[in-house]
Design a protein around this motif. Structure first.
Motif, PDB file in Angstrom:
ATOM      1  N   THR A  60      37.202  51.220  31.603  1.00 32.97           N
ATOM      2  CA  THR A  60      37.224  49.813  32.007  1.00 32.97           C
ATOM      3  C   THR A  60      38.135  49.575  33.204  1.00 32.97           C
ATOM      4  O   THR A  60      37.773  48.868  34.152  1.00 32.97           O
ATOM      5  CB  THR A  60      37.660  48.923  30.837  1.00 32.97           C
ATOM      6  OG1 THR A  60      36.760  49.122  29.742  1.00 32.97           O
ATOM      7  CG2 THR A  60      37.633  47.459  31.234  1.00 32.97           C
ATOM      8  N   ASP A  61      39.342  50.163  33.192  1.00 28.33           N
ATOM      9  CA  ASP A  61      40.258  49.975  34.320  1.00 28.33           C
ATOM     10  C   ASP A  61      39.685  50.549  35.613  1.00 28.33           C
ATOM     11  O   ASP A  61      39.862  49.965  36.694  1.00 28.33           O
ATOM     12  CB  ASP A  61      41.610  50.635  34.010  1.00 28.33           C
ATOM     13  CG  ASP A  61      42.388  49.900  32.934  1.00 28.33           C
ATOM     14  OD1 ASP A  61      42.066  48.727  32.655  1.00 28.33           O
ATOM     15  OD2 ASP A  61      43.307  50.502  32.360  1.00 28.33           O
ATOM     16  N   SER A  62      39.015  51.697  35.515  1.00 25.99           N
ATOM     17  CA  SER A  62      38.403  52.291  36.705  1.00 25.99           C
ATOM     18  C   SER A  62      37.269  51.402  37.219  1.00 25.99           C
ATOM     19  O   SER A  62      37.123  51.203  38.434  1.00 25.99           O
ATOM     20  CB  SER A  62      37.878  53.689  36.385  1.00 25.99           C
ATOM     21  OG  SER A  62      38.931  54.557  36.030  1.00 25.99           O
ATOM     22  N   ARG A  63      36.472  50.868  36.307  1.00 25.29           N
ATOM     23  CA  ARG A  63      35.395  49.952  36.715  1.00 25.29           C
ATOM     24  C   ARG A  63      35.973  48.721  37.407  1.00 25.29           C
ATOM     25  O   ARG A  63      35.447  48.256  38.420  1.00 25.29           O
ATOM     26  CB  ARG A  63      34.573  49.536  35.503  1.00 25.29           C
ATOM     27  CG  ARG A  63      33.428  48.582  35.826  1.00 25.29           C
ATOM     28  CD  ARG A  63      32.716  48.124  34.570  1.00 25.29           C
ATOM     29  NE  ARG A  63      33.597  47.337  33.711  1.00 25.29           N
ATOM     30  CZ  ARG A  63      33.289  46.969  32.470  1.00 25.29           C
ATOM     31  NH1 ARG A  63      32.133  47.339  31.935  1.00 25.29           N
ATOM     32  NH2 ARG A  63      34.133  46.247  31.756  1.00 25.29           N
ATOM     33  N   ASP A  64      37.076  48.202  36.871  1.00 21.85           N
ATOM     34  CA  ASP A  64      37.698  47.023  37.483  1.00 21.85           C
ATOM     35  C   ASP A  64      38.242  47.342  38.870  1.00 21.85           C
ATOM     36  O   ASP A  64      38.176  46.503  39.781  1.00 21.85           O
ATOM     37  CB  ASP A  64      38.806  46.497  36.581  1.00 21.85           C
ATOM     38  CG  ASP A  64      38.281  45.895  35.279  1.00 21.85           C
ATOM     39  OD1 ASP A  64      37.063  45.657  35.191  1.00 21.85           O
ATOM     40  OD2 ASP A  64      39.093  45.673  34.365  1.00 21.85           O
TER      41      ASP A  64
END
Length: 439
Positions: A60-64
């Motif tokens: 999720t953090d990488s996608r953000d």
């Protein structure tokens, strides 16, 4: 205006042999220039992703971070993945970038090395994703020049089950965008730096996990005749498994059986009651089902020959990555071929049409779902690299240099432009003519 221009400011690439299939497609100069302008920011994004890696299922953090770099909201897909579509209605050219890292302790010594203990980008996914962001931002400046809508797919869970690609292809969010073709790219240390490979047919092997259990009769190490030794039996099984490819597979076809883990016993003077092993079975153009059937047969009969019983559990993983012939031919022509007086827009990379390996990638699920797909490989091996000694994929010290972001992005731009022209005439947007109309 669409013009024929180089995609790199590097040295001239020697002419290749004429490419078979369709002729090369010129790459719009505006997209070339826009891509080059995006590369510094893409390198910075690569550093950020590399510094803060996330394992499969925790992206999720990488996608953000990707969404922030794009300045756009991503449409969720497959849980922790994201989609972004550019262009009008109709079938799209989809391009995948992987978000996940590996559970590995990094040993690159880079100034932007992982800050997360035991997690690292040592398969190049940070490079792939940064390159896709650069491509997407460049296309956003003039999406009508591409030849088809672009669907950027930021995929989760390439490295671990459940497969992110398998979930993407069944997700309505992905299907609703009508992906007509699918493109992927992977850095490849088995190829020299400055080479991009586009080959039709199987290019990565299928990969299935096997779990072997051999049951015998426990007893004292000094009285082996009173036991049925599963350690000896499983050792014989491991050796016998290597004969499958050597003697039961056509030598012109590729397959691999690897046992990577053996577990048995708790004391040096005790014959245990059971032993187990785990491994993988890979098939490039060998028959996947025949290989697995042979594994079961060898385990059962070899164990029986030692007075034990043997069982095999197969954990299905990825099918083979099979590049679509027509799509790959079109991409290869634009990457480095020529036809008559036509010249492809060179990428600064030399075209290879022979590379394939028994590595595996869940990109295979896209073609298995009926979407014509092509996986490209971009070489990272330096001229002085000794094969087998330089860090390879998944090695704790593997890390392509930052210039690979640009090389991957340029290859993707040429591939996307070529792929857009493979769509049926009724689907592919008309290409702009020099006078600003359409042709």
């Amino acid at each position: 205006m669409t013009v024929e221009v180089p995609i790199s400011g590097g040295p001239h690439v020697p002419d290749e042999e004429p490419a078979r299939g369709p002729g090369p497609v010129p790459v719009p100069a505006a997209l070339v220039q826009a891509l080059e302008a995006e590369l510094p920011a893409a390198v910075a994004l690569r550093h950020a992703l590399h510094r803060e890696p996330r394992v499969s299922g925790d992206e999720t953090d990488s996608r953000d971070a990707v969404a922030d770099a794009l300045g756009r909201t991503l449409e969720p897909v497959a849980g922790t993945g994201g989609l972004l579509r550019l262009g009008g209605a109709g079938p799209a050219v989809a391009v995948r970038g992987e978000l996940d890292a590996l559970p590995v302790h990094e040993a690159t010594g880079l100034p932007f090395a992982s800050r997360r203990d035991g997690v690292a980008h040592v398969c190049g996914h940070d490079v792939h994703t940064a390159a896709l962001v650069a491509l997407t931002r460049a296309v956003a400046t003039a999406p009508d020049l591409l030849g088809a809508p672009l669907l950027a797919v930021f995929q989760p869970r390439e490295e671990a089950a459940p497969s992110g690609a398998a979930d993407v292809v069944t997700d309505a969010a992905f299907r609703d965008h009508d992906p007509a073709v699918m493109l992927g790219v992977h850095v490849q240390p088995e190829l020299p730096r400055g080479v991009v490979s586009a080959r039709p047919g199987p290019v990565n092997a299928s990969a299935d996990e096997i779990e072997i259990t051999v049951a015998g009769q426990a007893g004292h190490g000094g009285y082996p005749h009173r036991t049925r030794d599963p350690v000896l039996a499983i050792a014989a099984v491991v050796v016998a498994l290597q004969q499958i490819v050597a003697r039961r597979v056509n030598p012109l076809e590729a397959g691999v059986v690897t046992v990577g883990q053996i577990t048995a016993g708790s004391a040096p003077n005790v014959v245990p009651g059971s032993a187990s092993a785990r491994g993988t079975v890979r098939a490039l153009d060998a028959d996947r089902d025949d290989l697995l059937a042979a594994v079961r047969e060898v385990v059962t009969h070899t164990a029986a020959a030692h007075g034990c019983t043997g069982e095999v559990t197969v954990v299905p993983n990825e099918p083979a990555v099979v590049n679509d012939e027509r799509l790959t031919a079109a991409i290869a022509a634009t990457l480095g071929g020529r036809r008559g007086a036509e010249r492809a827009a060179p990428t600064g990379l030399r075209l290879d049409t022979g590379f394939r390996s028994c590595g595996a990638d869940d990109f295979s699920h896209y073609s298995a779902a009926g979407i014509p797909a092509t996986m490209l490989f971009v070489g990272t091996a330096e001229p002085d690299a000794v094969p087998g000694r330089a860090p390879g994929l998944h090695h704790p010290a593997f890390s392509p240099d930052d210039a690979m972001v640009g090389e991957v992005a340029r290859a993707l731009l040429a591939a996307v432009v070529a792929a857009g022209q493979t769509l049926p005439a009724s689907h592919a947007p008309q290409r702009p003519s020099p006078d600003g109309g359409t042709s």
